[in-house]
Design a protein around this motif. Structure first.
Motif, mmCIF file in Angstrom:
data_model
loop_
_atom_site.group_PDB
_atom_site.id
_atom_site.type_symbol
_atom_site.label_atom_id
_atom_site.label_comp_id
_atom_site.label_asym_id
_atom_site.label_seq_id
_atom_site.Cartn_x
_atom_site.Cartn_y
_atom_site.Cartn_z
ATOM 1 N N UNK A 164 -12.572 -2.153 9.257
ATOM 2 C CA UNK A 164 -11.681 -2.589 8.282
ATOM 3 C C UNK A 164 -12.278 -3.026 7.243
ATOM 4 N N UNK A 201 0.874 -1.126 0.103
ATOM 5 C CA UNK A 201 0.001 -0.012 -0.062
ATOM 6 C C UNK A 201 0.842 1.152 -0.019
ATOM 7 N N UNK A 247 -5.505 2.468 -0.533
ATOM 8 C CA UNK A 247 -6.365 2.213 0.294
ATOM 9 C C UNK A 247 -7.001 0.879 0.621
ATOM 10 N N UNK A 248 -7.342 0.234 -0.470
ATOM 11 C CA UNK A 248 -8.047 -1.037 -0.244
ATOM 12 C C UNK A 248 -6.920 -2.039 0.274
ATOM 13 N N UNK A 292 -14.143 0.102 5.395
ATOM 14 C CA UNK A 292 -13.379 0.733 4.233
ATOM 15 C C UNK A 292 -12.853 -0.159 2.989
ATOM 16 N N UNK A 293 -12.875 -1.102 3.039
ATOM 17 C CA UNK A 293 -12.650 -1.994 1.849
ATOM 18 C C UNK A 293 -13.814 -1.926 0.816
ATOM 19 N N UNK A 317 -4.537 -1.266 2.302
ATOM 20 C CA UNK A 317 -4.433 -0.827 3.763
ATOM 21 C C UNK A 317 -5.307 -1.619 4.588
ATOM 22 N N UNK A 318 -6.767 -1.437 4.060
ATOM 23 C CA UNK A 318 -7.967 -1.923 4.843
ATOM 24 C C UNK A 318 -7.853 -3.461 4.814
ATOM 25 N N UNK A 319 -7.689 -4.077 3.588
ATOM 26 C CA UNK A 319 -7.251 -5.594 3.674
ATOM 27 C C UNK A 319 -6.299 -5.998 4.668
ATOM 28 N N UNK A 376 -10.944 10.742 6.097
ATOM 29 C CA UNK A 376 -9.609 10.132 5.314
ATOM 30 C C UNK A 376 -10.360 9.948 3.970
ATOM 31 N N UNK A 397 -12.586 -5.037 13.126
ATOM 32 C CA UNK A 397 -12.829 -5.713 11.980
ATOM 33 C C UNK A 397 -13.828 -5.330 11.019
ATOM 34 N N UNK A 427 -6.373 7.493 8.282
ATOM 35 C CA UNK A 427 -6.842 6.171 8.396
ATOM 36 C C UNK A 427 -6.092 5.574 9.351
ATOM 37 N N UNK A 445 -5.691 -4.948 7.695
ATOM 38 C CA UNK A 445 -6.454 -5.127 8.867
ATOM 39 C C UNK A 445 -7.398 -6.291 8.791
ATOM 40 N N UNK A 446 -8.078 -6.310 7.864
ATOM 41 C CA UNK A 446 -9.146 -7.329 7.596
ATOM 42 C C UNK A 446 -8.371 -8.810 8.032
ATOM 43 N N UNK A 472 -13.847 1.784 -0.569
ATOM 44 C CA UNK A 472 -13.113 1.692 -1.753
ATOM 45 C C UNK A 472 -13.637 1.126 -3.158
ATOM 46 N N UNK A 491 -9.479 11.765 0.032
ATOM 47 C CA UNK A 491 -8.875 10.869 -1.052
ATOM 48 C C UNK A 491 -9.857 11.320 -2.377
#
Lengths: 335, 335
Positions: B144, A78, A112-113, B147-148, A115-117, B78, B141, B115, A119-120, B151, B82
């Protein structure tokens, strides 16, 4: 199994996990294609390796920590996708960068995706019953704060680029910058591995020190390769740090220690967009004469020594040997 | 205390927490200035309000959930920073956007920082002893994965903009897009509040349904305001959705139901960068004639009804009243 074999094994485990996280059937296709692009293009997977070996060093199970290993790799990618937009880099790992192949909006979103993935995926560590939620939370907190520091480091880097020739950048400022930009994520990788692996506070701290110091050495080796590396090994044009006027320790040292004629030559080519192979060689020759290349190489080796010392307290085992070998490899690698 | 007073109180609590998270002494100054800019410019703080009221509705303590309320607000900002880069929007909340005031690289970094700070802040929920780490992890979770989805929604939105006039966009595709782009974060706000507040599974699910449905209504009201809103209330130029050729439900409905002469007029101005006040008024008149404005307004009200129904099972209390009033407010708000 030696260091290289262990790294290869880590690569296979991590890549196949990533294939699931960023499955080819996920929509919108363009977004997921863009998010997969850089990861699929290669990469050494050093950070996941740090996670896994740190976990093993504290007697943790490598499968329990695999989601965390994947998470730090996603975080790393990311930041690369976003950094490439900011630095206007067109090539990485031998392929065009995401914003070049798609466009800036999709590259921002792909980052961004990832980044969030990250944490997932990290939270999937909770599926292993022996891993406590407290430890996963602590790992997540360290990754989150690393990303904040990474953003700070990248902002400093961008700021320094314009400043080096004008008001100068001190070695201390540079060390502060690369600590954030590179060392903290390697440090966090080790911490996360040790935390999820069930390591005690002392073990986590020792591995944090190891990771931080190889991170500093790693960035200095990067700076060296940016000047003396080979294009076919680096996957990006040789001499780009010079052309882009990057603020690396080599140039900081060189400008601080150059004679006036050496400084004239450096200033002539530093930040110049197009430069011939011969002129590049003359710059490298001057950098050698000033002693900047030796200086950075020897400082990198010093950080490697400190990193290795941090592992002294651990009993001999495969993971320890792997981490020691990795530390040595970091300052001799050619890509 | 009524809904408006509760929202005002939430604003004060959240803003003062944010002042600490993004303290003015943090360096590099330019990065933190850029990260603070949009948040300081205003905002209704609806998402933190959802977090806090959902927490209170399940008898949780509002102070224990405050870090989570701040976290979703940071996430929201955030995505706005973007999105504004991607959409080339120059004005939001009455002030120039981050990439306009600074530059694109710093706006990307400021978004990334917001973020990562969001997760850092969220984990501060663990400091309250009564909040279990399992619940904080579950909350993290859900944020997160939201956010996915955000996006994905933004990627769909960008894709749809070019498609509406060419191959068309169906109402179903639109609903899928705004579910991701807007509804999931409102849903997550409610879930997170209920989770940290100690709510049972049924309560969390009911609040999720509430949040999701007001989110859908919220976006439809946004679409309406993009056409009939007033510049001084919106903080951005009136008619921008028309000029930028945004794919909103109003235009999807209008193009699908227009007579050929109405379609000619719409096509003439849709996506045209400069348009006079009189021409804008003629477009709005046609949108009214086709029934698109009524259609979207009535669909939004339907989502509000579903949202309110989801709260039926909860006992009467201040938080319930606040959430019911909020649902009604969402479809009458003027900014």
């Amino acid at each position: 199994m030696g260091f290289k074999d262990s790294l290869e094994r880590c690569k296979i485990l991590v890549n196949s996990y990533i294939d699931n996280v960023l499955d080819e059937n996920l929509k919108p296709y363009s977004l997921y294609d863009a998010a997969r692009h850089l990861i699929k293009a290669g990469g050494k997977r050093l950070r996941p390796f740090l996670v896994i070996e740190s976990c093993k060093l504290v007697n943790g199970d490598e499968y329990s920590v695999l989601p965390a290993a994947v998470a730090v790799e996603l975080i790393h990618n990311f930041t690369l996708v976003h950094d490439d937009i900011m630095d206007k880099d067109e090539l990485r790992r031998g392929v065009p960068t995401v914003h070049i192949l798609w466009n800036i909006p999709l590259a921002i979103l792909a980052g961004d995706l990832l980044f969030s993935k990250a944490f997932e995926v990290l939270f999937e560590c909770c599926k292993t019953p022996s891993v406590s939620p407290e430890r996963v939370l602590e790992a997540a907190a360290r990754i989150a704060s690393s990303v904040s520091l990474l953003a700070e480091g990248q902002a400093m880097d961008v700021d320094f680029e314009g400043r080096l020739l004008k008001s100068g950048v001190s070695e201390e400022e540079y060390l502060n910058m690369i600590y954030r930009k590179t060392a903290v994520l390697m440090r966090a990788s080790c911490e996360v591995g040790a935390l999820i692996g069930g390591g005690c506070k002392e073990a986590v701290n020792a591995l944090a020190r190891y990771g931080e110091n190889i991170g500093m050495a790693f960035q200095m080796r990067d700076d060296l390769l940016g000047v003396i590396g080979k294009e076919e090994e680096l996957g990006k044009p040789v001499g780009s740090d010079l052309r882009e006027g990057k603020c690396t320790l080599i140039f900081i040292h060189a400008f601080n220690n150059a004679s006036s004629s050496q400084k004239r030559l450096l200033s002539k080519y530093y930040g110049r967009k197009s430069i011939s192979k011969m002129d590049l060689e003359s710059v490298v020759k001057v950098l050698r004469e000033i002693g900047s290349i030796d200086y950075v190489a020897s400082l990198a080796r010093r950080y490697v020594s400190i990193a290795k010392e941090a592992l002294l307290k651990f009993d001999e085992c495969e993971a320890k040997n792997n981490l020691l070998e990795l530390a040595d490899y970091i300052v001799v690698r050619t890509f």
